[in-house]
Design a protein around this motif. Structure first.
Motif, PDB file in Angstrom:
ATOM      1  N   GLY A 183      24.606  16.660  64.222  1.00 20.42           N
ATOM      2  CA  GLY A 183      24.863  16.308  65.610  1.00 20.42           C
ATOM      3  C   GLY A 183      26.209  16.775  66.121  1.00 20.42           C
ATOM      4  O   GLY A 183      26.557  16.503  67.278  1.00 20.42           O
ATOM      5  N   TYR A 184      26.968  17.484  65.274  1.00 21.24           N
ATOM      6  CA  TYR A 184      28.286  17.980  65.657  1.00 21.24           C
ATOM      7  C   TYR A 184      28.357  19.485  65.409  1.00 21.24           C
ATOM      8  O   TYR A 184      27.561  20.043  64.639  1.00 21.24           O
ATOM      9  CB  TYR A 184      29.387  17.278  64.851  1.00 21.24           C
ATOM     10  N   PHE A 185      29.317  20.127  66.052  1.00 18.85           N
ATOM     11  CA  PHE A 185      29.567  21.540  65.803  1.00 18.85           C
ATOM     12  C   PHE A 185      31.049  21.743  65.564  1.00 18.85           C
ATOM     13  O   PHE A 185      31.885  20.907  65.929  1.00 18.85           O
ATOM     14  CB  PHE A 185      29.081  22.411  66.969  1.00 18.85           C
ATOM     15  N   LEU A 186      31.378  22.861  64.932  1.00 18.25           N
ATOM     16  CA  LEU A 186      32.765  23.208  64.644  1.00 18.25           C
ATOM     17  C   LEU A 186      33.012  24.632  65.115  1.00 18.25           C
ATOM     18  O   LEU A 186      32.286  25.552  64.733  1.00 18.25           O
ATOM     19  CB  LEU A 186      33.040  23.099  63.140  1.00 18.25           C
ATOM     20  N   ASN A 187      34.015  24.808  65.958  1.00 19.16           N
ATOM     21  CA  ASN A 187      34.372  26.150  66.420  1.00 19.16           C
ATOM     22  C   ASN A 187      34.853  27.017  65.265  1.00 19.16           C
ATOM     23  O   ASN A 187      35.376  26.512  64.277  1.00 19.16           O
ATOM     24  CB  ASN A 187      35.461  26.035  67.491  1.00 19.16           C
ATOM     25  N   PRO A 188      34.634  28.351  65.347  1.00 14.46           N
ATOM     26  CA  PRO A 188      34.257  29.114  66.524  1.00 14.46           C
ATOM     27  C   PRO A 188      32.771  29.014  66.864  1.00 14.46           C
ATOM     28  O   PRO A 188      31.935  28.895  65.966  1.00 14.46           O
ATOM     29  CB  PRO A 188      34.604  30.551  66.152  1.00 14.46           C
ATOM     30  N   LEU A 189      32.483  29.095  68.166  1.00 16.91           N
ATOM     31  CA  LEU A 189      31.098  29.096  68.611  1.00 16.91           C
ATOM     32  C   LEU A 189      30.391  30.376  68.165  1.00 16.91           C
ATOM     33  O   LEU A 189      29.299  30.343  67.606  1.00 16.91           O
ATOM     34  CB  LEU A 189      31.048  28.959  70.134  1.00 16.91           C
ATOM     35  N   VAL A 190      31.001  31.519  68.426  1.00 13.58           N
ATOM     36  CA  VAL A 190      30.524  32.808  67.922  1.00 13.58           C
ATOM     37  C   VAL A 190      31.700  33.441  67.201  1.00 13.58           C
ATOM     38  O   VAL A 190      32.696  33.812  67.824  1.00 13.58           O
ATOM     39  CB  VAL A 190      30.008  33.726  69.044  1.00 13.58           C
ATOM     40  N   ALA A 191      31.610  33.517  65.878  1.00 13.56           N
ATOM     41  CA  ALA A 191      32.724  33.972  65.057  1.00 13.56           C
ATOM     42  C   ALA A 191      32.897  35.481  65.151  1.00 13.56           C
ATOM     43  O   ALA A 191      31.956  36.221  65.433  1.00 13.56           O
ATOM     44  CB  ALA A 191      32.497  33.554  63.599  1.00 13.56           C
ATOM     45  N   GLY A 192      34.105  35.922  64.888  1.00 12.06           N
ATOM     46  CA  GLY A 192      34.401  37.344  64.953  1.00 12.06           C
ATOM     47  C   GLY A 192      34.708  37.772  66.372  1.00 12.06           C
ATOM     48  O   GLY A 192      34.864  36.960  67.282  1.00 12.06           O
ATOM     49  N   ASP A 193      34.769  39.064  66.561  1.00 13.00           N
ATOM     50  CA  ASP A 193      35.284  39.650  67.797  1.00 13.00           C
ATOM     51  C   ASP A 193      34.294  39.506  68.947  1.00 13.00           C
ATOM     52  O   ASP A 193      33.475  40.388  69.189  1.00 13.00           O
ATOM     53  CB  ASP A 193      35.575  41.135  67.540  1.00 13.00           C
ATOM     54  N   HIS A 194      34.376  38.390  69.674  1.00 14.56           N
ATOM     55  CA  HIS A 194      33.538  38.130  70.847  1.00 14.56           C
ATOM     56  C   HIS A 194      34.442  37.576  71.949  1.00 14.56           C
ATOM     57  O   HIS A 194      34.376  36.400  72.302  1.00 14.56           O
ATOM     58  CB  HIS A 194      32.416  37.150  70.504  1.00 14.56           C
ATOM     59  N   PRO A 195      35.286  38.445  72.519  1.00 15.70           N
ATOM     60  CA  PRO A 195      36.279  37.990  73.496  1.00 15.70           C
ATOM     61  C   PRO A 195      35.751  37.987  74.927  1.00 15.70           C
ATOM     62  O   PRO A 195      34.707  38.574  75.229  1.00 15.70           O
ATOM     63  CB  PRO A 195      37.393  39.027  73.344  1.00 15.70           C
ATOM     64  N   ASP A 196      36.489  37.312  75.800  1.00 17.66           N
ATOM     65  CA  ASP A 196      36.186  37.298  77.238  1.00 17.66           C
ATOM     66  C   ASP A 196      34.753  36.867  77.513  1.00 17.66           C
ATOM     67  O   ASP A 196      34.015  37.556  78.242  1.00 17.66           O
ATOM     68  CB  ASP A 196      36.425  38.685  77.855  1.00 17.66           C
ATOM     69  N   PRO A 197      34.294  35.746  76.948  1.00 18.42           N
ATOM     70  CA  PRO A 197      32.882  35.383  77.122  1.00 18.42           C
ATOM     71  C   PRO A 197      32.534  35.138  78.580  1.00 18.42           C
ATOM     72  O   PRO A 197      33.279  34.494  79.324  1.00 18.42           O
ATOM     73  CB  PRO A 197      32.756  34.095  76.303  1.00 18.42           C
ATOM     74  N   THR A 198      31.399  35.670  79.002  1.00 19.32           N
ATOM     75  CA  THR A 198      30.836  35.374  80.315  1.00 19.32           C
ATOM     76  C   THR A 198      29.470  34.767  80.080  1.00 19.32           C
ATOM     77  O   THR A 198      28.650  35.324  79.344  1.00 19.32           O
ATOM     78  CB  THR A 198      30.753  36.631  81.195  1.00 19.32           C
ATOM     79  N   ILE A 199      29.214  33.604  80.666  1.00 19.34           N
ATOM     80  CA  ILE A 199      28.025  32.826  80.344  1.00 19.34           C
ATOM     81  C   ILE A 199      27.235  32.537  81.607  1.00 19.34           C
ATOM     82  O   ILE A 199      27.799  32.316  82.681  1.00 19.34           O
ATOM     83  CB  ILE A 199      28.421  31.516  79.616  1.00 19.34           C
ATOM     84  N   LEU A 200      25.911  32.537  81.462  1.00 25.29           N
ATOM     85  CA  LEU A 200      25.003  32.307  82.591  1.00 25.29           C
ATOM     86  C   LEU A 200      23.960  31.279  82.188  1.00 25.29           C
ATOM     87  O   LEU A 200      23.303  31.424  81.157  1.00 25.29           O
ATOM     88  CB  LEU A 200      24.313  33.629  82.973  1.00 25.29           C
ATOM     89  N   LYS A 201      23.806  30.248  83.010  1.00 28.27           N
ATOM     90  CA  LYS A 201      22.720  29.278  82.853  1.00 28.27           C
ATOM     91  C   LYS A 201      21.582  29.701  83.760  1.00 28.27           C
ATOM     92  O   LYS A 201      21.759  29.850  84.968  1.00 28.27           O
ATOM     93  CB  LYS A 201      23.182  27.865  83.212  1.00 28.27           C
TER      94      LYS A 201
END
Length: 550
Positions: free
Chosen positions: A64-82
């Motif tokens: 029921g919990y998560f631990l960062n990183p959300l996406v490990a490694g080189d994934h900079p400047d995230p842009t997200i769309l719902k």
């Protein structure tokens, strides 16, 4: 603030960390430094992350919990769309092509790559914006031509009616003085791109061209002059409409340099035309201490969770692992009674309760993907990318019966674009069976860019080591034109191994330390990526690429 799980774990790990910190402090700084390290230990020791496919780290802890990183490694400047129940996200990919891989989730925690949206090399891709308007997907893409004499900067747009594509050819918007476009729709339905420096420009109704001139509309909040930052650099503007307000989130302080520099600020307005009011608690996110787990945190976007709560994705460097690039982080957001919002999660070194209401997205594995590749399926563009490829670079690849045939070009890795991939693990090894033609030479690499890489190569007669981007001739190669090669990167300590049969391995008599292979040394905003190359004449055949996290 988000809920925390009981701290039922790290007593032994914490003691080991204290012992290590104290020993190092006594060696280099005396007893007082050791005591300071013990005082700071709580800030830097995090619980172990969950292990996914091949032992790669993943965020979902399964409780029921998560631990960062959300996406490990080189994934900079995230842009997200719902988009209904679906979430899509992409990241800066710089010189890697195909680029702008679209990732998918239905719970904001478990993510899987779908497809690469950008195949034409238009320059180094910085801080894109993924959005949907009237049923059509758009990607606004700032680029810089790093190999051009004038280092031209501009922004482009591509579009698709389906997230899986096909995506259109890039259209140049001729924004030569700005980066980081953020899409917004005004209260009257007008479309805008907000740009670096507090500027904006209007878009045509179809979103494929600009209207009029760039105008300055916002003077970003300024930090105190005595803070350690890289530079003011207002960039990454993201617009969210919520309730009665438009909220403008901006990054300032520089994206690298001092770990305390990058930060998140916000402003709001009841109209897309302003005036903009500064958030009274700016900066909302900032690394304040070198003992924190995540450095240079910034470039945030707000997103509504599956159950209606709110979250933010942004990026940061992992303390001690600049070589992994900027990694994507997830933090809770709380709206306050006065119409503002606040970020939770602290320095994100501890587990956080997962967003409520999320669903499985139907992909296996649930998060990430296997990096081991038997070359029977085409992973070009999702896993494998060329570095700064020529227009016809993809023609070098041919897959047949579980073998990847790669045409040899150039005289060294630096003049022959390698095939590389992203990993998010601190320690890992990878291996491959390699067979070369006469006149060719090939090998495995840890690649930053054309001037900074390391690895082991061979031709029919000799080994070659790649050190600091320099080729050095080495002893005779007893394997001939076919061998198995392995590279191990154990927290920046690199070693090489060779074998005739992939079972009995011999350690090669050269090693490396690569903790300095990162942006603050070389520039470029890259990470150190595993991969392979083929140089010289003829072709090279690669078989059974295997990856394992250590």
């Amino acid at each position: 603030m988000s809920e925390r799980p009981p701290r039922n774990k790290p007593a032994a790990n914490r003691r080991d960390a204290l012992k290590s910190l104290s020993l190092g402090a006594l060696m280099f700084g005396g007893a007082s430094t050791a005591q300071a390290a013990q005082n700071d230990c709580k800030a830097v020791v995090a619980p172990e992350w969950a292990k996914g496919v091949e032992g790669q780290r993943k965020p979902d802890l399964g409780n029921g919990y998560f631990l960062n990183p959300l996406v490990a490694g080189d994934h900079p400047d995230p842009t997200i769309l719902k988009d209904g129940e679906d979430y899509y996200m992409t990241f800066s990919t710089f010189e890697a092509y195909p680029g702008l891989v679209i990732w998918h989730s239905r719970d904001l925690v478990n993510w899987r790559p779908l497809t690469a949206s950008l195949t034409k090399n238009i320059g180094a891709v910085w801080a894109p914006e993924l959005t949907k308007h009237k049923g059509r997907f758009y990607l606004y893409i700032p680029t810089k031509k790093t190999d051009a004499p004038d280092s031209k900067t501009t922004s482009w747009v591509i579009w698709a009616d389906n997230i899986m594509g096909p995506w259109s050819e890039p259209i140049d918007l001729n924004l030569t003085r700005h980066i980081d476009p953020g899409h917004a729709v005004g209260e009257d339905g007008s479309r805008w791109l907000f740009l670096s420096g507090g500027d904006r420009i209007r878009l045509s109704d179809d979103g494929l061209s600009t209207v009029g001139a760039v105008e300055h509309v916002y003077d970003p909040w300024r930090y105190p002059d005595d803070w350690d930052v890289e530079g003011f650099s207002p960039e990454g503007p993201k617009i969210t409409r919520h309730g009665d307000y438009y909220y403008l989130i901006t990054a300032v302080g520089g994206t690298a340099g001092p770990p305390t520099g990058h930060m998140v600020i916000a402003a709001r307005s009841k109209s897309i035309n302003g005036p903009w009011e500064h958030h009274p608690k700016n900066p909302l996110v900032r690394t304040e201490s070198l003992s924190e787990k995540w450095w240079s945190r910034g470039h945030a976007t707000l997103v509504e969770g599956p159950a209606g709560d709110w979250w933010s994705v942004y990026h940061g460097y992992e303390n001690g692992f600049w070589t992994l690039g900027r990694q994507t982080l997830l933090a809770p957001v709380t709206w306050t009674n006065d119409g503002w919002f606040e970020f939770g999660g602290g320095d994100l070194s501890q587990p956080i309760k997962k967003p409520a209401g999320g669903k499985a997205h139907g992909h296996e594995p649930a998060h990430g993907y296997a990096l081991s590749d038997d070359f029977r399926e085409d992973r070009y563009g999702v896993q494998w990318n060329f570095f700064a490829p020529k227009p016809d670079e993809a023609s070098r690849i041919r897959r047949e019966n579980g073998v990847l045939h790669l045409k040899a070009t150039g005289e060294a890795p630096s003049s022959s674009s390698p095939l590389v991939c992203v990993t998010g693990d601190q320690a890992y090894e990878f291996e491959c069976e390699i067979e070369i033609d006469d006149g060719a030479w090939a090998g495995l690499l840890l690649w930053y860019d054309r001037q900074l890489y390391c690895g082991l190569g061979f031709n029919a007669k000799n080994f070659i080591t790649h050190q600091y981007g320099i080729e050095r001739g080495r002893p005779a190669n007893p394997h001939g034109k076919r061998l198995h090669m392995r590279v191990r990167n154990d927290r920046h300590i690199v070693s090489y191994f060779t074998s005739n049969d992939g079972v009995n391995w011999k350690r090669f008599d050269r090693g490396m330390e690569v903790s300095g292979y990162h942006h603050n040394v070389r520039g470029g905003f890259h990470m150190l990526k595993p991969g392979f190359y083929a140089a010289g004449k003829g072709e090279v055949r690669f078989k059974n690429f295997k990856y394992k996290a250590l």
